[in-house]
Design a protein around this motif. Sequence first.
Motif, mmCIF file in Angstrom:
data_model
loop_
_atom_site.group_PDB
_atom_site.id
_atom_site.type_symbol
_atom_site.label_atom_id
_atom_site.label_comp_id
_atom_site.label_asym_id
_atom_site.label_seq_id
_atom_site.Cartn_x
_atom_site.Cartn_y
_atom_site.Cartn_z
ATOM 1 N N UNK A 140 0.828 -1.207 0.000
ATOM 2 C CA UNK A 140 0.000 0.000 0.000
ATOM 3 C C UNK A 140 0.861 1.255 0.000
ATOM 4 N N UNK A 141 1.922 1.270 0.792
ATOM 5 C CA UNK A 141 2.832 2.415 0.784
ATOM 6 C C UNK A 141 3.425 2.625 -0.605
ATOM 7 N N UNK A 142 3.803 1.528 -1.241
ATOM 8 C CA UNK A 142 4.385 1.621 -2.583
ATOM 9 C C UNK A 142 3.383 2.187 -3.575
ATOM 10 N N UNK A 143 2.133 1.739 -3.490
ATOM 11 C CA UNK A 143 1.106 2.219 -4.412
ATOM 12 C C UNK A 143 0.787 3.686 -4.181
ATOM 13 N N UNK A 144 0.762 4.094 -2.923
ATOM 14 C CA UNK A 144 0.387 5.475 -2.594
ATOM 15 C C UNK A 144 1.480 6.481 -2.882
ATOM 16 N N UNK A 145 2.722 6.108 -2.582
ATOM 17 C CA UNK A 145 3.799 7.097 -2.631
ATOM 18 C C UNK A 145 4.854 6.823 -3.697
ATOM 19 N N UNK A 146 4.835 5.637 -4.297
ATOM 20 C CA UNK A 146 5.839 5.297 -5.310
ATOM 21 C C UNK A 146 5.181 4.650 -6.515
ATOM 22 N N UNK A 147 4.014 5.151 -6.857
ATOM 23 C CA UNK A 147 3.261 4.557 -7.955
ATOM 24 C C UNK A 147 3.947 4.662 -9.299
ATOM 25 N N UNK A 148 4.823 5.645 -9.455
ATOM 26 C CA UNK A 148 5.539 5.799 -10.720
ATOM 27 C C UNK A 148 6.934 5.184 -10.670
ATOM 28 N N UNK A 149 7.195 4.403 -9.626
ATOM 29 C CA UNK A 149 8.510 3.783 -9.462
ATOM 30 C C UNK A 149 8.410 2.259 -9.586
ATOM 31 N N UNK A 150 9.508 1.664 -9.949
ATOM 32 C CA UNK A 150 9.663 0.215 -9.789
ATOM 33 C C UNK A 150 10.171 -0.023 -8.374
ATOM 34 N N UNK A 151 9.437 -0.808 -7.606
ATOM 35 C CA UNK A 151 9.804 -1.070 -6.216
ATOM 36 C C UNK A 151 10.229 -2.536 -6.103
ATOM 37 N N UNK A 152 11.504 -2.749 -5.840
ATOM 38 C CA UNK A 152 12.055 -4.086 -5.660
ATOM 39 C C UNK A 152 12.087 -4.399 -4.166
ATOM 40 N N UNK A 153 11.754 -5.613 -3.794
ATOM 41 C CA UNK A 153 11.713 -5.987 -2.381
ATOM 42 C C UNK A 153 12.529 -7.252 -2.140
ATOM 43 N N UNK A 154 13.213 -7.275 -1.005
ATOM 44 C CA UNK A 154 13.984 -8.462 -0.640
ATOM 45 C C UNK A 154 14.046 -8.582 0.876
ATOM 46 N N UNK A 155 13.834 -9.796 1.386
ATOM 47 C CA UNK A 155 13.924 -10.064 2.810
ATOM 48 C C UNK A 155 15.203 -10.797 3.147
ATOM 49 N N UNK A 164 30.401 -11.247 2.748
ATOM 50 C CA UNK A 164 29.493 -11.905 1.807
ATOM 51 C C UNK A 164 28.040 -11.801 2.255
ATOM 52 N N UNK A 165 27.814 -11.680 3.562
ATOM 53 C CA UNK A 165 26.446 -11.516 4.067
ATOM 54 C C UNK A 165 25.862 -10.201 3.558
ATOM 55 N N UNK A 166 26.656 -9.145 3.609
ATOM 56 C CA UNK A 166 26.186 -7.835 3.144
ATOM 57 C C UNK A 166 25.997 -7.835 1.626
ATOM 58 N N UNK A 167 26.940 -8.455 0.921
ATOM 59 C CA UNK A 167 26.805 -8.534 -0.536
ATOM 60 C C UNK A 167 25.566 -9.332 -0.921
ATOM 61 N N UNK A 168 25.314 -10.421 -0.225
ATOM 62 C CA UNK A 168 24.149 -11.238 -0.534
ATOM 63 C C UNK A 168 22.844 -10.500 -0.348
ATOM 64 N N UNK A 169 22.768 -9.676 0.705
ATOM 65 C CA UNK A 169 21.546 -8.901 0.941
ATOM 66 C C UNK A 169 21.305 -7.908 -0.194
ATOM 67 N N UNK A 170 22.348 -7.189 -0.601
ATOM 68 C CA UNK A 170 22.194 -6.239 -1.705
ATOM 69 C C UNK A 170 21.920 -6.937 -3.025
ATOM 70 N N UNK A 171 22.572 -8.070 -3.241
ATOM 71 C CA UNK A 171 22.351 -8.801 -4.486
ATOM 72 C C UNK A 171 20.901 -9.243 -4.624
ATOM 73 N N UNK A 172 20.239 -9.481 -3.494
ATOM 74 C CA UNK A 172 18.828 -9.842 -3.540
ATOM 75 C C UNK A 172 17.973 -8.781 -4.202
ATOM 76 N N UNK A 173 18.437 -7.543 -4.171
ATOM 77 C CA UNK A 173 17.761 -6.446 -4.884
ATOM 78 C C UNK A 173 18.376 -6.210 -6.255
ATOM 79 N N UNK A 174 19.692 -6.125 -6.305
ATOM 80 C CA UNK A 174 20.379 -5.752 -7.539
ATOM 81 C C UNK A 174 20.204 -6.778 -8.652
ATOM 82 N N UNK A 175 20.006 -8.033 -8.295
ATOM 83 C CA UNK A 175 19.879 -9.086 -9.303
ATOM 84 C C UNK A 175 18.457 -9.262 -9.823
ATOM 85 N N UNK A 176 17.532 -8.486 -9.305
ATOM 86 C CA UNK A 176 16.174 -8.524 -9.827
ATOM 87 C C UNK A 176 16.088 -7.680 -11.111
#
Length: 264
Positions: free
Chosen positions: A128-143, A163-175
């Motif tokens: 809902x936050x993404x739809x309301x405030x970032x409707x014109x953006x591509x929103x990538x999500x990673x847990x 590698x833990x930090x790289x893996x977390x960022x890669x979860x977004x960057x590789x989408x």
Amino acid sequence: MSAGPILFLDSGVGGLSVLRAVTAKLPDAPIVYCADSAGYPYGTKGEAEVSARVAGLLGRLAERLDPALIVIACNTASTIALGYVRPVLDVGVVGTVPAIKPAAEQTATRVIGVLGTDATVRQPYVADLSARFAGDCTVLKHGSAALVAAAEAKLRGEAVDPAVYRGALDGLLNQPGGERMDMVVLACTHFPLVEAELAAVAPRPLRFVHGADGIARRCAHLLRETAWEGPKPEGRAIFTGGIEGVAPLAPALQGFGLTRIEGL
């Protein structure tokens, strides 16, 4: 009568990133930080379990501490349980939600990432936050549960594999679209504690944003007429799982003004 403390709640030490911002705004406020170590981590649990646990724990703590304000310093607990606890507590409750709006306002590429726990990124509230405030953006999500554990380890003084930090960022960057991402929302209060480590492993400059400063402004507004009399009491850190094994955290806790450590 002097007002009660500000009570902060998180499953672990992530909420210290919020406490730091709030105490900078309200340096005279007494503070109690509760780490629900018996329920850690929230981010891998189901919604029903988190909402019941947070509501029950805050009810007990509010009765015991009579706080001036409660801050749920956890994105997962806030997005799941905030609507349950506010109607049943006779004290104001401030939640922590992903800073998607400021990220959408600042992105140049219109691609933003939301890095949180698994439980947070799947919440309808985030959509809902993404739809309301970032409707014109591509929103990538990673847990990333591993990044939560890394922040906890860092505060205990332990080494963490980059590698833990790289893996977390890669979860977004590789989408798809990740190559254009320029903003990352740190949608877990643990993650600002390792922001420098995330920036160090990023393959290109990224901007990180989180909601701690906004929470601090909200708390200062709500408590603008509150008076705390007498000397400021010792900052307290309460661990619901007891204090066994907490000693390695003591230096970090002291750095946040929490010099009294106790179990619940």
